[in-house]
Design a protein around this motif. Structure first.
Motif, mmCIF file in Angstrom:
data_model
loop_
_atom_site.group_PDB
_atom_site.id
_atom_site.type_symbol
_atom_site.label_atom_id
_atom_site.label_comp_id
_atom_site.label_asym_id
_atom_site.label_seq_id
_atom_site.Cartn_x
_atom_site.Cartn_y
_atom_site.Cartn_z
ATOM 1 N N TYR A 81 0.859 -1.200 0.000
ATOM 2 C CA TYR A 81 0.000 0.000 0.000
ATOM 3 C C TYR A 81 0.896 1.252 0.000
ATOM 4 O O TYR A 81 0.678 2.181 -0.793
ATOM 5 N N ASN A 127 0.010 4.227 13.318
ATOM 6 C CA ASN A 127 -0.877 3.113 12.937
ATOM 7 C C ASN A 127 -0.579 2.554 11.538
ATOM 8 O O ASN A 127 -0.841 1.385 11.265
ATOM 9 N N MET A 132 1.550 6.054 5.798
ATOM 10 C CA MET A 132 1.190 7.440 6.075
ATOM 11 C C MET A 132 2.352 8.389 5.780
ATOM 12 O O MET A 132 2.163 9.593 5.659
ATOM 13 N N ARG A 135 2.220 8.421 1.581
ATOM 14 C CA ARG A 135 1.043 9.123 1.043
ATOM 15 C C ARG A 135 1.291 10.639 0.997
ATOM 16 O O ARG A 135 0.650 11.358 0.240
ATOM 17 N N GLU A 225 -5.175 15.393 8.397
ATOM 18 C CA GLU A 225 -5.986 14.167 8.297
ATOM 19 C C GLU A 225 -6.180 13.699 9.742
ATOM 20 O O GLU A 225 -5.249 13.198 10.363
ATOM 21 N N ARG A 253 -9.157 -4.288 10.864
ATOM 22 C CA ARG A 253 -7.850 -3.966 10.282
ATOM 23 C C ARG A 253 -7.005 -3.281 11.360
ATOM 24 O O ARG A 253 -7.481 -2.369 12.044
ATOM 25 N N CYS A 259 -8.091 5.307 11.378
ATOM 26 C CA CYS A 259 -9.027 6.441 11.484
ATOM 27 C C CYS A 259 -10.328 6.141 10.758
ATOM 28 O O CYS A 259 -11.327 6.814 10.976
ATOM 29 N N SER A 416 -9.647 2.449 0.948
ATOM 30 C CA SER A 416 -8.386 3.180 0.716
ATOM 31 C C SER A 416 -7.667 2.730 -0.560
ATOM 32 O O SER A 416 -7.534 1.534 -0.803
#
Ligand code: SIN
Length: 453
Positions: A81, A127, A132, A135, A225, A253, A259, A416
């Motif tokens: 991801y 997390n 993160m 992104r 975010e 998950r 979030c 996502s």
């Protein structure tokens, strides 16, 4: 620390204000050359960076599991991801288009061009220790910005691995920087720096509000975010298997620590018994344990504080009349494991229905109509993600339009994706990450008025 064992995984130097200033200087020095490269050249660097991350998937996944606790398979998924943002923005950077606008008079030409905002500072959460970061990092680099990341104290080792990948990819020195330091030291220094033109943050709404206040000083460009409080609605015409599968995917998950995890369920009376019985069966199958064991579904929570919050939410629900039908217990005494838990008879005055639990707890409330479900779903200051299950196109379309949320999962628990805009309404944040919107966040719009004879 490994949350599954409370053992030390590794150590990191605790950075000082001088380190943050040195990172800002490095990023500022590297900016001119990086933004001066063609989009095509930056894309080649990003492509190499992507290759590095993918080649080192197992190594990075193991670090994620060791310092975050999530099961190894989920950690592998997170590495891919994370890599998908680098790949996607390697391409999207080539599509930063301007515009030509017809003017009123023959003597003027109007152009709009897009340029990188400059040096970007990022504060990222534990997390998703890898995704993160990428992104934010991938679109910033693709846009021509240089970057400084402050990873969380819980998961700095994953961040360091990503830095190694960037270095191996040949990304010039100073373009990507990392400082491990307390939140306040970092945010004050970058917020007071004229060189840092943008701050991007993923984390709690509480901290987001503080950063927003701080950013007023230099009118810093800021993206936030923040927290969610996601409702999940199951209507009586839903496909039960799809709804159960979607609920498990959304809720469990990362042990419920995302979030966008479904936080509270509203299930229509006509399907309630069947849905609850099937969900209960699936929850009972989930295996809790050390994420390094291959068949584990739910790892530990990040720390004792996180676990204490889950305990408080469940105790509060029980005190207010809820019934715990599965789980409801801390799973092991010496580490923050919490059993996957199903709570029935949930009410709107319970903590688990009004605050983000960030743990593997599913509170369910029975509802009668679409209107009741929508009204309860919207009754919150948050607006990140919402989910619902219905086979009716008309009902589903109306609900999508009525929900005050930035991300909607309709018959789908895992929305996502690198190519889609991720972000919230109301107190869930400002701006979007991912997709075409995600690169816009790192671009300035410049209007050029040309007088011609
Ligand atoms: C988050 O929890 O903030 C991110 C979750 C995701 O990207 O799916």
């Amino acid at each position: 620390m490994n949350p599954a064992t409370n053992e030390v995984v590794g150590t990191m130097p605790n950075g000082t204000e001088e380190d943050v200033l040195a990172a800002i200087d490095g990023a500022q020095l590297a900016l001119e050359e990086w933004k001066g490269l063609s989009a095509e050249k930056r894309s080649i660097f990003l492509e190499k960076f992507y290759q590095q991350v993918v080649e080192r998937k197992e190594e990075i996944a193991r670090i994620i599991t060791l310092e975050n606790g999530k099961p190894l398979n989920e950690a592998r998924g997170e590495v891919l991801y994370a890599a998908s943002f680098i790949k996607w923005y390697a391409e999207e950077g080539k599509r930063v288009y301007g515009r030509t606008i017809p003017s009123k008079g023959a003597g003027q030409r109007i152009q709009v061009i897009k340029q990188p905002v400059g040096v970007v500072a990022a504060i990222t959460p534990w997390n998703f220790p890898a995704a993160m970061i990428t992104r934010k990092l991938a679109p910033a680099l693709a846009a021509g910005c240089t970057f400084i990341v402050k990873p969380p104290k819980e998961t700095p080792l994953t961040a360091a691995k990503l830095m190694e990948c960037a270095e191996e990819a040949g990304i010039p020195s100073g373009v990507v920087n990392m400082v491990v330091t307390p939140n306040e030291a970092f945010s004050e220094t970058v917020q007071n720096s004229n060189e840092v033109r943008k701050l991007t943050f993923t984390g709690s709404t509480e901290v987001g509000k503080l950063l927003m206040k701080q950013s007023a000083g230099l009118v810093k460009n800021i993206s936030l975010e923040l927290g969610g409080q996601a409702p999940l609605i199951v209507l009586d015409d839903a496909d039960v298997e799809t709804a159960v599968e979607g609920t498990i995917a959304s809720k469990f998950r990362n042990a419920g620590q995302t979030c966008i995890c479904a936080n509270r369920l509203y299930v229509q009376s006509g399907i309630y018994d069947e849905f609850v019985s099937k969900l209960k069966g699936k929850i009972k199958e989930l295996k809790v344990g050390n994420g390094l064991e291959e068949d584990v579904d739910i790892g530990p929570l990040i720390n004792q504080k996180g676990c204490d919050k889950v305990v408080r939410h469940v105790e509060d629900a029980v005190e207010k009349g809820a019934e715990v039908v599965v789980g409801g217990q801390v799973n092991q005494n010496d580490a923050p494991f919490y059993e996957p838990t199903l709570i029935l008879e949930a009410k709107e005055n319970m903590l688990c229905m009004t605050e983000e639990t960030f743990g593997p707890v599913v509170p369910v409330k029975k509802v009668e109509s679409d209107e009741e479900a929508i009204s309860l779903a919207n009754e919150t200051p948050f607006g990140l993600a919402a989910y619902y299950f219905t086979e009716s196109i008309s009902r589903g379309t109306r609900i999508a339009e009525a929900l005050d949320y930035g991300i909607i999962g309709w018959n789908h628990g895992a929305p996502s994706a690198a190519q889609a805009p991720f972000g919230g309404m109301k107190q869930s944040g400002l701006g979007r990450e991912g997709g075409a919107e995600g690169i816009e966040a790192f671009l300035e719009t410049k209007y050029l008025s040309v007088g011609i004879k």
